[in-house]
Write a protein that holds these residues in place. Sequence first.
Motif, PDB file in Angstrom:
ATOM      1  N   GLY A 160       7.386  -2.419   7.579  1.00 19.65           N
ATOM      2  CA  GLY A 160       7.929  -2.114   6.257  1.00 19.65           C
ATOM      3  C   GLY A 160       7.795  -3.227   5.245  1.00 19.65           C
ATOM      4  N   ALA A 161       7.216  -4.364   5.642  1.00 20.21           N
ATOM      5  CA  ALA A 161       7.071  -5.493   4.719  1.00 20.21           C
ATOM      6  C   ALA A 161       5.718  -5.443   4.023  1.00 20.21           C
ATOM      7  N   ASN A 162       5.674  -5.925   2.793  1.00 19.94           N
ATOM      8  CA  ASN A 162       4.414  -5.996   2.073  1.00 19.94           C
ATOM      9  C   ASN A 162       3.846  -7.412   2.142  1.00 19.94           C
ATOM     10  N   ILE A 212       0.801  -1.225   0.000  1.00 22.17           N
ATOM     11  CA  ILE A 212       0.000   0.000   0.000  1.00 22.17           C
ATOM     12  C   ILE A 212       0.833   1.274   0.000  1.00 22.17           C
ATOM     13  N   VAL A 213       2.154   1.152   0.116  1.00 23.35           N
ATOM     14  CA  VAL A 213       2.988   2.358   0.152  1.00 23.35           C
ATOM     15  C   VAL A 213       3.942   2.460  -1.034  1.00 23.35           C
ATOM     16  N   ARG A 214       4.102   1.417  -1.816  1.00 23.05           N
ATOM     17  CA  ARG A 214       5.043   1.441  -2.932  1.00 23.05           C
ATOM     18  C   ARG A 214       4.323   1.069  -4.225  1.00 23.05           C
ATOM     19  N   ASN A 215       4.631   1.768  -5.291  1.00 22.18           N
ATOM     20  CA  ASN A 215       4.039   1.450  -6.586  1.00 22.18           C
ATOM     21  C   ASN A 215       4.690   0.208  -7.176  1.00 22.18           C
ATOM     22  N   PRO A 216       3.933  -0.577  -7.954  1.00 20.87           N
ATOM     23  CA  PRO A 216       4.524  -1.767  -8.574  1.00 20.87           C
ATOM     24  C   PRO A 216       5.560  -1.397  -9.628  1.00 20.87           C
ATOM     25  N   VAL A 259      12.194   1.132  -3.929  1.00 19.53           N
ATOM     26  CA  VAL A 259      11.363   2.070  -3.170  1.00 19.53           C
ATOM     27  C   VAL A 259      11.403   1.642  -1.710  1.00 19.53           C
ATOM     28  N   GLY A 260      11.857   2.531  -0.847  1.00 19.47           N
ATOM     29  CA  GLY A 260      11.917   2.200   0.573  1.00 19.47           C
ATOM     30  C   GLY A 260      12.769   0.986   0.866  1.00 19.47           C
ATOM     31  N   GLY A 261      13.858   0.824   0.111  1.00 19.23           N
ATOM     32  CA  GLY A 261      14.765  -0.297   0.331  1.00 19.23           C
ATOM     33  C   GLY A 261      14.323  -1.601  -0.286  1.00 19.23           C
ATOM     34  N   ILE A 262      13.209  -1.606  -1.012  1.00 18.15           N
ATOM     35  CA  ILE A 262      12.690  -2.829  -1.627  1.00 18.15           C
ATOM     36  C   ILE A 262      12.705  -2.674  -3.139  1.00 18.15           C
ATOM     37  N   ASP A 263      13.298  -3.638  -3.837  1.00 11.14           N
ATOM     38  CA  ASP A 263      13.271  -3.645  -5.298  1.00 11.14           C
ATOM     39  C   ASP A 263      11.956  -4.270  -5.746  1.00 11.14           C
ATOM     40  N   GLY A 300      -1.746  -4.840   1.788  1.00  4.41           N
ATOM     41  CA  GLY A 300      -3.142  -4.455   1.601  1.00  4.41           C
ATOM     42  C   GLY A 300      -3.970  -5.550   0.985  1.00  4.41           C
ATOM     43  N   ALA A 301      -3.390  -6.732   0.777  1.00  3.04           N
ATOM     44  CA  ALA A 301      -4.130  -7.851   0.193  1.00  3.04           C
ATOM     45  C   ALA A 301      -4.717  -8.753   1.272  1.00  3.04           C
ATOM     46  N   VAL A 302      -3.888  -9.120   2.262  1.00  5.47           N
ATOM     47  CA  VAL A 302      -4.348  -9.860   3.443  1.00  5.47           C
ATOM     48  C   VAL A 302      -3.840  -9.077   4.650  1.00  5.47           C
ATOM     49  N   PRO A 303      -4.551  -8.030   5.025  1.00  5.92           N
ATOM     50  CA  PRO A 303      -4.030  -7.099   6.035  1.00  5.92           C
ATOM     51  C   PRO A 303      -3.768  -7.734   7.389  1.00  5.92           C
ATOM     52  N   MET A 304      -2.745  -7.210   8.036  1.00  4.60           N
ATOM     53  CA  MET A 304      -2.338  -7.676   9.351  1.00  4.60           C
ATOM     54  C   MET A 304      -3.478  -7.574  10.368  1.00  4.60           C
TER      55      MET A 304
END
Length: 334
Positions: free
Chosen positions: A308-310, A156-160, A178-182, A256-260
């Motif tokens: 910070g994990a998706n 929910i915070v990084r564009n694909p 983005v935010g340390g994630i490729d 945002g797919a299976v929210p915590m």
Amino acid sequence: MEQRSTFFPLKIAYKDLLTFFVKWFEKYPIFKFRDLYICGISYAGHFVPLLANSLLHFNNETKSTRFNLKGLALGSPVLRYKLDVIAQYELYASKGMISQKMYHKILKQCNETDEDNYSNDSPEWSESCEHVMNKALMTAFNVSSVREANKMRFDIVRNPCEGKIEDLIAGKEVTMVVGGIDMCIPNRVDFYFGMPEVQQAFHGNRTHLGYKYSGCFQNSGLNYSIADQHVDMLPILMEILENSVPITIFSGEDDGAVPMIGTLRHVKKLASEMNFTLTKDEAWNHENKEGGRLYKFGDLLTFMSVKGANHHVPLSKPSQSLYIFENHVVEQSD
């Protein structure tokens, strides 16, 4: 290695996996007495517990082979499908991505349910429900199509990734950090498994199919059974816990797919049904950095959020994922 699947019957999947395990031990008996941990993410919240349960039943039915099942780890698992979907919009509302008014309209149109009245026989969404959910989804991600929004639910915070596999085939580098994630790693995975030498090494695509390998979740090549989707997995998890097999569940806070928030409610419901008391509620750290939140219920059930994990926690936070496995899956099973 199959290149594409058009249907995913759950019962066939875990029975095939059980057959694989039995045949594996027959061919490689050196592994028979090794500790066994089963892990998976997303829809593995269905087939991993069912596989684990089938291994436990197999142990009770045969003396020739025993699976030394020591623990389960489930990342962002689908456990109660409809509640998981509703939790998406609860998350979007809590982040200001949609209005509270729109969220409550979804609850009204989609036959509001809760942890105490979930049913395996849940009907499909009504047309009015799907309409309001689709509108909310496009609003949340500020896009004009549901398909485009669906690609963005996993983070929910990084564009694909904007790059395409065709770029990799053409020899171009595709990277979007983005935010340390490729965010382009899935593209490279598709490219890698499409290489003829890799397929040959994996003994995959032996029928020389004419289309390229592609990840099933990205291109909707995998159609889930509606009946399987709605299966309540908590009773299966309860049976596994009753066999003293520890379960660790972890969720990315940017999923945002299976929210915590929804998954944690499932875990608390499971703990309540098992009469497990909350023994830990604390922040956890990794390499002197905040890792997330840790909840432990009794001696067997653990939930961890990953900051910070998706949706794909091992992909977005690999070192934290390794920490979870080594320190909270293997360690608690010793």
